[in-house]
Scaffold this active site. Structure first.
Site, PDB file in Angstrom:
ATOM      1  N   ASP A  13       0.809  -1.221   0.000  1.00 42.29           N
ATOM      2  CA  ASP A  13       0.000   0.000   0.000  1.00 42.29           C
ATOM      3  C   ASP A  13       0.841   1.269   0.000  1.00 42.29           C
ATOM      4  OD1 ASP A  13      -2.205  -1.692   0.117  1.00 42.29           O
ATOM      5  OD2 ASP A  13      -2.204  -1.691   2.308  1.00 42.29           O
ATOM      6  N   LYS A  16       1.934   2.061  -5.162  1.00 41.07           N
ATOM      7  CA  LYS A  16       2.499   1.491  -6.405  1.00 41.07           C
ATOM      8  C   LYS A  16       1.569   1.768  -7.596  1.00 41.07           C
ATOM      9  CE  LYS A  16       2.504  -2.509  -4.324  1.00 41.07           C
ATOM     10  NZ  LYS A  16       2.213  -2.120  -2.947  1.00 41.07           N
ATOM     11  N   GLY A  40      -4.407  -4.388  -3.809  1.00 42.93           N
ATOM     12  CA  GLY A  40      -5.384  -3.337  -4.065  1.00 42.93           C
ATOM     13  C   GLY A  40      -4.607  -2.100  -4.444  1.00 42.93           C
ATOM     14  N   HIS A  41      -4.564  -1.799  -5.739  1.00 39.53           N
ATOM     15  CA  HIS A  41      -3.787  -0.660  -6.225  1.00 39.53           C
ATOM     16  C   HIS A  41      -4.759   0.420  -6.669  1.00 39.53           C
ATOM     17  CE1 HIS A  41      -0.217  -3.539  -7.267  1.00 39.53           C
ATOM     18  NE2 HIS A  41      -0.569  -3.570  -5.997  1.00 39.53           N
ATOM     19  N   GLN A 223       2.110  -6.024  -3.246  1.00 40.41           N
ATOM     20  CA  GLN A 223       2.559  -6.131  -1.857  1.00 40.41           C
ATOM     21  C   GLN A 223       3.860  -5.353  -1.632  1.00 40.41           C
ATOM     22  OE1 GLN A 223       1.476  -9.376  -3.430  1.00 40.41           O
ATOM     23  NE2 GLN A 223      -0.492  -8.637  -2.779  1.00 40.41           N
TER      24      GLN A 223
HETATM   25  P1  GDP Z   1      -0.645   0.284  -3.562  1.00 38.98           P
HETATM   26  O1  GDP Z   1      -1.281  -0.979  -3.124  1.00 38.98           O
HETATM   27  O2  GDP Z   1       0.822   0.317  -3.295  1.00 38.98           O
HETATM   28  O3  GDP Z   1      -0.944   0.626  -5.006  1.00 38.98           O
HETATM   29  O4  GDP Z   1      -1.272   1.448  -2.680  1.00 38.98           O
HETATM   30  P2  GDP Z   1      -2.855   1.631  -2.325  1.00 38.98           P
HETATM   31  O5  GDP Z   1      -3.556   2.085  -3.538  1.00 38.98           O
HETATM   32  O6  GDP Z   1      -3.363   0.431  -1.629  1.00 38.98           O
HETATM   33  O7  GDP Z   1      -2.765   2.761  -1.221  1.00 38.98           O
HETATM   34  C1  GDP Z   1      -2.264   4.025  -1.497  1.00 38.98           C
HETATM   35  C2  GDP Z   1      -3.384   5.066  -1.292  1.00 38.98           C
HETATM   36  O8  GDP Z   1      -2.818   6.374  -1.250  1.00 38.98           O
HETATM   37  C3  GDP Z   1      -4.383   5.112  -2.426  1.00 38.98           C
HETATM   38  O9  GDP Z   1      -5.627   5.504  -1.900  1.00 38.98           O
HETATM   39  C4  GDP Z   1      -3.841   6.193  -3.352  1.00 38.98           C
HETATM   40  O10 GDP Z   1      -4.841   6.824  -4.136  1.00 38.98           O
HETATM   41  C5  GDP Z   1      -3.272   7.160  -2.352  1.00 38.98           C
HETATM   42  N1  GDP Z   1      -2.073   7.890  -2.776  1.00 38.98           N
HETATM   43  C6  GDP Z   1      -1.036   7.477  -3.552  1.00 38.98           C
HETATM   44  N2  GDP Z   1      -0.068   8.422  -3.585  1.00 38.98           N
HETATM   45  C7  GDP Z   1      -0.510   9.445  -2.826  1.00 38.98           C
HETATM   46  C8  GDP Z   1       0.063  10.694  -2.436  1.00 38.98           C
HETATM   47  O11 GDP Z   1       1.187  11.048  -2.776  1.00 38.98           O
HETATM   48  N3  GDP Z   1      -0.685  11.483  -1.589  1.00 38.98           N
HETATM   49  C9  GDP Z   1      -1.918  11.112  -1.168  1.00 38.98           C
HETATM   50  N4  GDP Z   1      -2.557  11.947  -0.354  1.00 38.98           N
HETATM   51  N5  GDP Z   1      -2.478   9.939  -1.509  1.00 38.98           N
HETATM   52  C10 GDP Z   1      -1.778   9.116  -2.314  1.00 38.98           C
HETATM   53  P1  IMO Z   2      -0.828  -4.186  -2.239  1.00 38.36           P
HETATM   54  O1  IMO Z   2      -0.361  -4.760  -3.552  1.00 38.36           O
HETATM   55  C1  IMO Z   2      -0.970  -4.618   2.117  1.00 38.36           C
HETATM   56  C2  IMO Z   2      -1.070  -8.712   3.690  1.00 38.36           C
HETATM   57  C3  IMO Z   2      -2.342  -9.130   4.408  1.00 38.36           C
HETATM   58  C4  IMO Z   2      -1.763 -10.105   5.416  1.00 38.36           C
HETATM   59  C5  IMO Z   2      -0.660 -10.799   4.627  1.00 38.36           C
HETATM   60  C6  IMO Z   2      -1.071 -12.144   4.041  1.00 38.36           C
HETATM   61  O2  IMO Z   2      -2.099  -3.451  -2.309  1.00 38.36           O
HETATM   62  O3  IMO Z   2       0.275  -3.443  -1.589  1.00 38.36           O
HETATM   63  P2  IMO Z   2      -2.689 -12.802   2.029  1.00 38.36           P
HETATM   64  O4  IMO Z   2      -4.158 -12.587   1.840  1.00 38.36           O
HETATM   65  O5  IMO Z   2      -1.852 -12.221   0.941  1.00 38.36           O
HETATM   66  O6  IMO Z   2      -2.338 -14.241   2.303  1.00 38.36           O
HETATM   67  O7  IMO Z   2      -2.324 -12.024   3.392  1.00 38.36           O
HETATM   68  O8  IMO Z   2      -0.312  -9.915   3.578  1.00 38.36           O
HETATM   69  N1  IMO Z   2      -1.272  -8.195   2.337  1.00 38.36           N
HETATM   70  C7  IMO Z   2      -1.188  -6.893   2.005  1.00 38.36           C
HETATM   71  N2  IMO Z   2      -0.996  -5.804   2.774  1.00 38.36           N
HETATM   72  N3  IMO Z   2      -1.059  -4.491   0.786  1.00 38.36           N
HETATM   73  C8  IMO Z   2      -1.211  -5.571  -0.005  1.00 38.36           C
HETATM   74  O9  IMO Z   2      -1.188  -5.510  -1.351  1.00 38.36           O
HETATM   75  C9  IMO Z   2      -1.321  -6.840   0.609  1.00 38.36           C
HETATM   76  N4  IMO Z   2      -1.502  -8.099   0.136  1.00 38.36           N
HETATM   77  C10 IMO Z   2      -1.465  -8.921   1.204  1.00 38.36           C
HETATM   78  O10 IMO Z   2      -2.964  -8.032   5.026  1.00 38.36           O
HETATM   79  O11 IMO Z   2      -1.148  -9.405   6.466  1.00 38.36           O
HETATM   80 MG    MG Z   3      -2.768  -1.603  -1.826  1.00 42.48          MG
END
Ligand code: GDP
Ligand code: IMO
Ligand code: MG
Length: 425
Positions: A13, A16, A40-41, A223
């Site tokens: 999270d 990416k 979840g991107h 991840q």
């Molecule tokens: P990922 O799994 O690495 O793609 O990250 P996620 O999407 O799960 O979580 C990142 C969250 O932060 C998402 O809601 C993005 O829309 C948001 N986000 C990404 N970059 C920025 C930033 O520079 N500032 C803010 N405020 N939000 C951001």
């Molecule tokens: P992105 O790509 C954050 C965590 C779960 C749990 C562990 C194992 O959005 O960064 P699983 O269901 O994969 O067997 O769970 O890994 N986990 C993540 N945490 N971002 C993710 O993906 C994750 N994918 C799995 O919360 O701790």
């Molecule tokens: Mg994510």
């Protein structure tokens, strides 16, 4: 021309999705190489806000070929739902391909993920319950079913009846759960097969041809490094670091010319396991609320804390980051002073790397240094030199501590809310 890997530097999270969507503007191919729909991107662009689980975040660029590589485990229902939801937003999936070698997530994987979590009791990993761990376990123990198996109906039925007999005996005898029906499962998956078939390719060939033509390829990690099976906080782990890229897509490591670490300006984690800088105070709450730190896949509140530079440095070393994209920088605008964890202390003994043993990792107390905050909005800034001096100093200190330069500073979720510090890689 090069392939560039985009790797989460912490516990996932990191943002990416935003970075891949941004960089995809300049590339020809984007490939997911690991994980499954546990990812979840979030992508925010001119078309709206999207939560991608399986489909590469390059999909919003109509000329980009998007590939789900062999290293990803695929829940066909989740894949088809995601395709459908993109179509409803007029996003084309005409250039989307799935590896014939990718393993399938089957309904028994999802059931077993939940049952295994219950059985772990207080030691639960906090999985997403999407069947990821059991599907990867089957891949390794040679009990997996791959996309290419699914496309051959007769072979699929014979493979499924062999595997299901074994899975049903675990479900019924070990967990006292109901068995799954072979006929129903076969019927459902045959229907998925028909809808999946147009997307299936030998995707390693797509990649090879692109690289031969001198095209740019982005390898989208899911991840984060601290969730890697080997180098993460085992057993609270799931997926792959940069070293897994070549295996996950079928290309030589020699083709990977750059590795961009995506590093959140503070730390978050969702699920169980050690996290030395976790805060249980109003600063942590401020990060969670200000940064909307709630899981993209499960909606769970994310654990929040100061930047852990021990983790960031370790990630930079393990992955060989050529640069980092520092994200969610704007969330720190609100703080009058900032802390960075530079080492761990266990009963007076200093650690400079995360220990292998999770019980020891749990005992790590962060050693902090404090830096002044900047307390002014950065979301509208587009040049590094325009950042307040304290913000520039925060970036410089991160670069020093992890031994790697920042190429991007992200100051908001939208594509344009970005400061390009230096070219990639
Ligand atoms: P990922 O799994 O690495 O793609 O990250 P996620 O999407 O799960 O979580 C990142 C969250 O932060 C998402 O809601 C993005 O829309 C948001 N986000 C990404 N970059 C920025 C930033 O520079 N500032 C803010 N405020 N939000 C951001
Ligand atoms: P992105 O790509 C954050 C965590 C779960 C749990 C562990 C194992 O959005 O960064 P699983 O269901 O994969 O067997 O769970 O890994 N986990 C993540 N945490 N971002 C993710 O993906 C994750 N994918 C799995 O919360 O701790
Ligand atoms: Mg994510």
């Amino acid at each position: 021309m090069p392939a560039i890997a985009i790797i989460g530097a912490q516990w996932g999270d990191e943002g990416k999705g935003k970075i891949v969507d941004l960089l995809a503007e300049k590339v020809n191919v984007v490939v997911r190489f690991s994980g499954g729909n546990n990812a979840g991107h979030t992508v925010v662009n001119q078309l709206g806000e999207f939560r991608m689980h399986l489909i590469p975040s390059g999909i919003f660029h109509p000329d980009v070929t998007c590939v789900i590589g062999n290293g990803v485990v695929i829940d066909p229902a989740a894949f088809l739902d995601e395709v459908e939801s993109l179509r409803q937003h007029n996003v084309s999936t005409g250039n989307l391909f799935v590896s014939d070698r990718a393993h399938l997530i089957m309904p028994y994987h999802i059931l077993l993920d939940g049952l295994e979590e219950e059985a772990r009791g207080s030691g639960a990993i906090g999985t997403t319950r999407k069947g990821i761990g059991p599907a990867f376990a089957d891949k390794t123990s040679r009990m997996g079913i791959r996309i290419c198996d699914l496309l051959d109906k007769e072979a699929f039925r014979s493979r499924l009846s062999f595997v299901l007999e074994y899975k049903n005996s675990i479900l019924t005898k070990l967990y006292g759960a109901a068995p799954l029906s072979l006929d129903k499962l076969y019927r459902d998956y045959c229907q998925y097969a028909e809808r999946l078939a147009p997307y299936v390719r030998e995707t390693d060939v797509i990649l090879e041809e692109a690289l031969e033509k001198g095209e740019w390829v982005l390898l989208e990690g899911a991840q984060g490094t601290m969730l890697d099976l080997d180098f993460g906080s085992y057993p609270y782990v799931t997926s792959a670091v940069a070293g897994g890229v070549s295996l996950g897509v079928g290309t030589s490591p020699a083709n990977i010319k750059g590795v961009v670490g995506v590093l959140k300006a503070y730390t978050t984690r969702v699920g169980g396991g050690p996290m030395p800088t976790e805060l249980h105070d109003e600063c942590g709450d401020q990060m969670r609320e200000g940064g909307h730190e709630y899981g993209t896949t499960t909606g769970r509140p994310r654990r929040c804390g100061w930047l852990d530079a021990v983790v960031a440095r370790y990630s930079a070393d393990i992955n060989g980051f050529t640069s980092v994209a520092i994200t969610k920088f704007d969330i720190l605008d609100a703080f009058s002073s900032l802390k960075i964890c530079t080492a761990y202390d266990i009963d007076g003994v200093i650690y400079n790397r995360p220990p292998a043993h999770s019980a020891l990792f749990e005992k790590c107390k962060p050693v902090y240094e404090e830096l002044p905050g900047w307390q002014c909005p950065t979301s509208n800034i587009r040049r590094f030199e325009e950042l307040p001096s304290q913000a520039q100093a925060y970036v410089r200190r991160i670069e020093e501590l992890i031994g790697c330069p920042a190429s991007i500073i992200s100051v908001g979720a939208a594509r344009e809310q970005t400061i390009m510090v230096r070219p990639i890689p």
